[in-house]
Design a protein around this motif. Structure first.
Motif, PDB file in Angstrom:
ATOM      1  N   ILE A 141       0.856  -1.184   0.000  1.00 39.77           N
ATOM      2  CA  ILE A 141       0.000   0.000   0.000  1.00 39.77           C
ATOM      3  C   ILE A 141       0.895   1.238   0.000  1.00 39.77           C
ATOM      4  N   VAL A 142       0.817   2.033  -1.075  1.00 38.73           N
ATOM      5  CA  VAL A 142       1.654   3.232  -1.192  1.00 38.73           C
ATOM      6  C   VAL A 142       0.889   4.506  -0.868  1.00 38.73           C
ATOM      7  N   GLU A 143      -0.437   4.436  -0.827  1.00 36.96           N
ATOM      8  CA  GLU A 143      -1.257   5.601  -0.501  1.00 36.96           C
ATOM      9  C   GLU A 143      -2.639   5.126  -0.084  1.00 36.96           C
ATOM     10  N   TYR A 144      -3.208   5.842   0.885  1.00 36.55           N
ATOM     11  CA  TYR A 144      -4.563   5.553   1.347  1.00 36.55           C
ATOM     12  C   TYR A 144      -5.210   6.892   1.657  1.00 36.55           C
ATOM     13  N   ARG A 145      -6.439   7.047   1.204  1.00 36.86           N
ATOM     14  CA  ARG A 145      -7.113   8.319   1.411  1.00 36.86           C
ATOM     15  C   ARG A 145      -8.619   8.111   1.490  1.00 36.86           C
ATOM     16  N   ILE A 146      -9.268   8.942   2.285  1.00 36.90           N
ATOM     17  CA  ILE A 146     -10.726   8.992   2.350  1.00 36.90           C
ATOM     18  C   ILE A 146     -11.155  10.367   1.873  1.00 36.90           C
ATOM     19  N   VAL A 147     -12.089  10.392   0.920  1.00 36.13           N
ATOM     20  CA  VAL A 147     -12.624  11.660   0.420  1.00 36.13           C
ATOM     21  C   VAL A 147     -14.147  11.610   0.494  1.00 36.13           C
ATOM     22  N   PRO A 148     -14.793  12.778   0.538  1.00 38.46           N
ATOM     23  CA  PRO A 148     -16.257  12.779   0.488  1.00 38.46           C
ATOM     24  C   PRO A 148     -16.748  12.347  -0.887  1.00 38.46           C
ATOM     25  N   ASP A 149     -18.031  12.027  -0.965  1.00 41.06           N
ATOM     26  CA  ASP A 149     -18.642  11.619  -2.243  1.00 41.06           C
ATOM     27  C   ASP A 149     -18.842  12.838  -3.142  1.00 41.06           C
ATOM     28  N   GLU A 150     -17.743  13.443  -3.541  1.00 43.97           N
ATOM     29  CA  GLU A 150     -17.741  14.605  -4.421  1.00 43.97           C
ATOM     30  C   GLU A 150     -16.923  14.250  -5.659  1.00 43.97           C
ATOM     31  N   PRO A 151     -17.523  14.353  -6.852  1.00 46.74           N
ATOM     32  CA  PRO A 151     -16.799  13.940  -8.063  1.00 46.74           C
ATOM     33  C   PRO A 151     -15.417  14.575  -8.201  1.00 46.74           C
ATOM     34  N   ASP A 152     -15.310  15.878  -7.984  1.00 46.76           N
ATOM     35  CA  ASP A 152     -14.017  16.543  -8.169  1.00 46.76           C
ATOM     36  C   ASP A 152     -12.956  16.028  -7.203  1.00 46.76           C
ATOM     37  N   ILE A 190      -7.531   0.834  -5.920  1.00 40.40           N
ATOM     38  CA  ILE A 190      -8.798   0.201  -5.575  1.00 40.40           C
ATOM     39  C   ILE A 190      -9.630   1.211  -4.809  1.00 40.40           C
ATOM     40  N   THR A 191     -10.834   1.449  -5.313  1.00 41.89           N
ATOM     41  CA  THR A 191     -11.748   2.352  -4.624  1.00 41.89           C
ATOM     42  C   THR A 191     -12.798   1.534  -3.896  1.00 41.89           C
ATOM     43  N   THR A 192     -13.330   2.109  -2.836  1.00 41.96           N
ATOM     44  CA  THR A 192     -14.448   1.501  -2.129  1.00 41.96           C
ATOM     45  C   THR A 192     -15.458   2.587  -1.816  1.00 41.96           C
ATOM     46  N   GLY A 193     -16.724   2.270  -2.045  1.00 38.27           N
ATOM     47  CA  GLY A 193     -17.796   3.217  -1.762  1.00 38.27           C
ATOM     48  C   GLY A 193     -18.241   3.998  -2.987  1.00 38.27           C
ATOM     49  N   GLY A 194     -19.460   4.523  -2.881  1.00 33.85           N
ATOM     50  CA  GLY A 194     -20.012   5.385  -3.929  1.00 33.85           C
ATOM     51  C   GLY A 194     -20.400   4.682  -5.207  1.00 33.85           C
ATOM     52  N   THR A 195     -20.757   3.385  -5.124  1.00 31.55           N
ATOM     53  CA  THR A 195     -21.009   2.609  -6.344  1.00 31.55           C
ATOM     54  C   THR A 195     -22.431   2.087  -6.479  1.00 31.55           C
ATOM     55  N   GLU A 196     -23.334   2.548  -5.604  1.00 30.58           N
ATOM     56  CA  GLU A 196     -24.707   2.047  -5.714  1.00 30.58           C
ATOM     57  C   GLU A 196     -25.613   3.105  -6.350  1.00 30.58           C
ATOM     58  N   LEU A 197     -26.865   3.183  -5.948  1.00 25.34           N
ATOM     59  CA  LEU A 197     -27.840   4.016  -6.643  1.00 25.34           C
ATOM     60  C   LEU A 197     -28.174   5.337  -5.949  1.00 25.34           C
ATOM     61  N   ALA A 198     -27.638   5.571  -4.760  1.00 21.42           N
ATOM     62  CA  ALA A 198     -27.935   6.813  -4.045  1.00 21.42           C
ATOM     63  C   ALA A 198     -27.460   8.021  -4.852  1.00 21.42           C
ATOM     64  N   ASN A 258     -26.059 -12.904  -3.632  1.00 21.26           N
ATOM     65  CA  ASN A 258     -26.981 -11.836  -3.264  1.00 21.26           C
ATOM     66  C   ASN A 258     -27.512 -11.166  -4.531  1.00 21.26           C
ATOM     67  N   PRO A 259     -28.775 -11.416  -4.909  1.00 22.04           N
ATOM     68  CA  PRO A 259     -29.323 -10.812  -6.123  1.00 22.04           C
ATOM     69  C   PRO A 259     -29.264  -9.275  -6.116  1.00 22.04           C
ATOM     70  N   GLY A 260     -29.223  -8.677  -4.933  1.00 23.26           N
ATOM     71  CA  GLY A 260     -29.128  -7.222  -4.843  1.00 23.26           C
ATOM     72  C   GLY A 260     -27.820  -6.670  -5.370  1.00 23.26           C
ATOM     73  N   ALA A 261     -26.844  -7.540  -5.606  1.00 28.28           N
ATOM     74  CA  ALA A 261     -25.560  -7.104  -6.147  1.00 28.28           C
ATOM     75  C   ALA A 261     -25.697  -6.533  -7.559  1.00 28.28           C
ATOM     76  N   MET A 262     -26.844  -6.776  -8.205  1.00 27.82           N
ATOM     77  CA  MET A 262     -27.045  -6.194  -9.539  1.00 27.82           C
ATOM     78  C   MET A 262     -27.126  -4.669  -9.476  1.00 27.82           C
ATOM     79  N   LEU A 263     -27.288  -4.110  -8.285  1.00 30.82           N
ATOM     80  CA  LEU A 263     -27.350  -2.658  -8.123  1.00 30.82           C
ATOM     81  C   LEU A 263     -25.955  -2.035  -8.027  1.00 30.82           C
ATOM     82  N   PHE A 264     -24.922  -2.848  -7.951  1.00 29.89           N
ATOM     83  CA  PHE A 264     -23.533  -2.383  -7.927  1.00 29.89           C
ATOM     84  C   PHE A 264     -23.165  -1.831  -9.298  1.00 29.89           C
TER      85      PHE A 264
END
Length: 161
Positions: A39-50, A69-77, A109-115
């Protein structure tokens, strides 16, 4: 081969310190133990495109990560914008990897289709969007883990026939 890896978490609550980032911990463990990555970098940012875009560009261009590798912000909200931000920085998509993640997760999990996560390439970096839950991270990353070394060899120009 030690793959330089960056982790980006998109989370409003996480960026404000209101939620522990357990998904990133799962990524870290899988990357270090199963992929042999560093791991060379790790960061948390708000759900803001920019902010997501700026972090992805810095991780690929400045830190020269082989894998982001990103985590979060990949569903329908309404604030789930990680795939759109990722599309703005990649040069090419790798749809088969995203399809494999969705298919594998949907078996449990059939709900994974929302990913809505995508996988793409910027320069010599592979960018993989994952869900925001530890379980989703584990299931989706496990679905592509066996193909990641070969993909990384190709993307970084080290693949030899």
């Amino acid at each position: 081969m030690v793959w330089k890896t960056a982790i980006l978490t998109a989370s409003d609550k996480g960026s404000r310190g209101e939620r522990e980032d357990t998904s990133a911990q799962v990524i870290r463990e899988l990357v270090e133990e199963e992929l042999g990555g560093e791991i060379v970098e790790y960061r948390i940012v708000p759900d803001e495109p920019d902010e997501i875009i700026a972090a992805l560009i810095e991780m690929t261009d400045y830190f020269q990560a082989d894998l982001v590798i990103t985590t979060g912000g990949t569903e329908l909200a309404i604030r789930d914008v990680t795939p759109e931000a990722t599309r703005r920085v990649i040069e090419r998509e790798v749809p088969g990897m995203a399809e494999a993640m969705r298919y594998s997760a949907m078996q449990k999990n059939p709900g994974a289709m929302l990913f809505r996560g995508i996988v793409g390439i910027r320069g010599r970096t592979l960018i993989v969007n994952l869900p925001g839950t530890p379980k989703g991270v584990h299931e989706n990353l496990a679905a592509i883990m066996d193909q990641l070394p070969e993909a990384l060899l190709m993307v970084t120009g080290q693949f030899r026939l």
